[in-house]
Design a protein around this motif. Sequence first.
Motif, mmCIF file in Angstrom:
data_model
loop_
_atom_site.group_PDB
_atom_site.id
_atom_site.type_symbol
_atom_site.label_atom_id
_atom_site.label_comp_id
_atom_site.label_asym_id
_atom_site.label_seq_id
_atom_site.Cartn_x
_atom_site.Cartn_y
_atom_site.Cartn_z
ATOM 1 N N ASP A 49 20.258 -79.975 84.790
ATOM 2 C CA ASP A 49 18.914 -79.719 84.329
ATOM 3 C C ASP A 49 18.798 -78.592 83.002
ATOM 4 O O ASP A 49 19.228 -77.480 83.245
ATOM 5 N N GLN B 215 10.074 -93.336 75.515
ATOM 6 C CA GLN B 215 10.543 -93.002 76.523
ATOM 7 C C GLN B 215 11.898 -93.711 76.832
ATOM 8 O O GLN B 215 13.021 -93.029 77.004
ATOM 9 N N GLY C 158 6.274 -86.370 83.940
ATOM 10 C CA GLY C 158 5.221 -85.347 84.241
ATOM 11 C C GLY C 158 4.419 -84.590 83.302
ATOM 12 O O GLY C 158 3.327 -84.550 83.300
ATOM 13 N N HIS C 159 4.829 -84.586 82.074
ATOM 14 C CA HIS C 159 4.047 -84.150 80.856
ATOM 15 C C HIS C 159 3.632 -85.241 79.913
ATOM 16 O O HIS C 159 2.933 -85.051 78.903
ATOM 17 N N LYS D 219 11.940 -87.362 82.479
ATOM 18 C CA LYS D 219 10.652 -87.226 83.278
ATOM 19 C C LYS D 219 9.436 -87.356 82.554
ATOM 20 O O LYS D 219 9.329 -86.835 81.404
ATOM 21 N N GLY E 19 11.032 -78.815 87.713
ATOM 22 C CA GLY E 19 12.025 -79.167 87.435
ATOM 23 C C GLY E 19 13.203 -78.829 88.139
ATOM 24 O O GLY E 19 13.838 -79.455 88.663
ATOM 25 N N GLU F 11 12.287 -80.578 76.354
ATOM 26 C CA GLU F 11 13.743 -80.381 76.352
ATOM 27 C C GLU F 11 14.072 -81.840 75.630
ATOM 28 O O GLU F 11 15.216 -81.658 74.919
ATOM 29 N N ASN G 151 12.951 -82.289 80.727
ATOM 30 C CA ASN G 151 11.556 -82.697 80.476
ATOM 31 C C ASN G 151 11.087 -83.004 79.041
ATOM 32 O O ASN G 151 12.173 -83.002 78.166
ATOM 33 N N SER H 52 2.696 -90.431 86.768
ATOM 34 C CA SER H 52 4.033 -89.446 86.466
ATOM 35 C C SER H 52 5.283 -90.341 86.229
ATOM 36 O O SER H 52 5.750 -90.337 87.041
ATOM 37 N N ASP I 237 8.704 -91.634 85.608
ATOM 38 C CA ASP I 237 10.181 -91.297 85.290
ATOM 39 C C ASP I 237 11.094 -92.490 84.854
ATOM 40 O O ASP I 237 10.782 -93.516 85.490
ATOM 41 N N THR J 114 18.470 -83.972 83.658
ATOM 42 C CA THR J 114 16.976 -84.368 83.827
ATOM 43 C C THR J 114 16.119 -83.659 83.040
ATOM 44 O O THR J 114 15.714 -82.657 83.421
#
Length: 282
Positions: free
Chosen positions: A118, A170, A190-191, A188, A225, A155, A152, A198, A200, A150
């Motif tokens: 992560d 994506q 989620g944002h 991911k 996360g 990142e 976000n 959401s 992924d 993983t």
Amino acid sequence: MTYLPLTPPGQTPLRVMTIAGSDSGGGAGIQADMRTFALLGVHSLVTVTAVTVQNSLGVRGFHEIPLDVIAGQIEAVASDIGVQAAKTGMLASSAIIETIADTWRAQGLAGSVPLVVDPVCASMHGDPLLHPSALDAMRTELFPLATLVTPNLDEVRLLVDIDVVDEQSQRAAVQALHALGPQWALVKGGHLRSSPHSPDLLYNGTDFFEFDGPRIDTGHDHGAGDTLAAAVASALANGYDMPDAVAFAKRWVTECLRAAYPLGSGHGPVSAMFRLSADEHR
């Protein structure tokens, strides 16, 4: 939801290591990882990389753990207790990343123990948790050892310079991440505010796997996360294949978001403690 199996009392459970920073507010970092490990029935092993000074409002500072102590923690645990899976969180600097990568290889863990990376670069408040110079070390030293990465969306932007705004970007991002060397990459969603859900996206260099879930309307999502990565590592330790491990972790973190609670004056944490009140465990 269906949970991971619990080990009978008195028997040694599976062991999963968190290599991360300590959160003095208890919402994220090692503390969030250990809550998920415990409530998924695995024994927590810990390598502390940094001690943060933070609360629900933000990070006020952090202290890096000496490199020999970081390496020593991994060595001590791996040589005696054994590790079935591991995940990383806050690693702070290129020197810490290189030390972890060198130690992971030296202990014979590379390629034999699933490693979920992560790539924590900043807190949810935007406070930096990784020196900018460490991004290259993350890409070149740690990603090639990773079973799964993983990030976000913030990142992702830092790591591969792609701004994920839709399904097409994506896909481009997860392919760029995979090209850095991990066996699997997960972007991911989620944002991803352009989606009402959401979404992924998981990729192994050949196949894409999509995981959708409801977007939980909460301002208390600190540690989400960390919790997802810890749940993936726990599932891998239990022998799940990667798509099933990610699907399980997605369901787990969704329930943790539903159970999130306020804490202090800022963002509260997601809560793995919902399992304690699940019907089958009353």
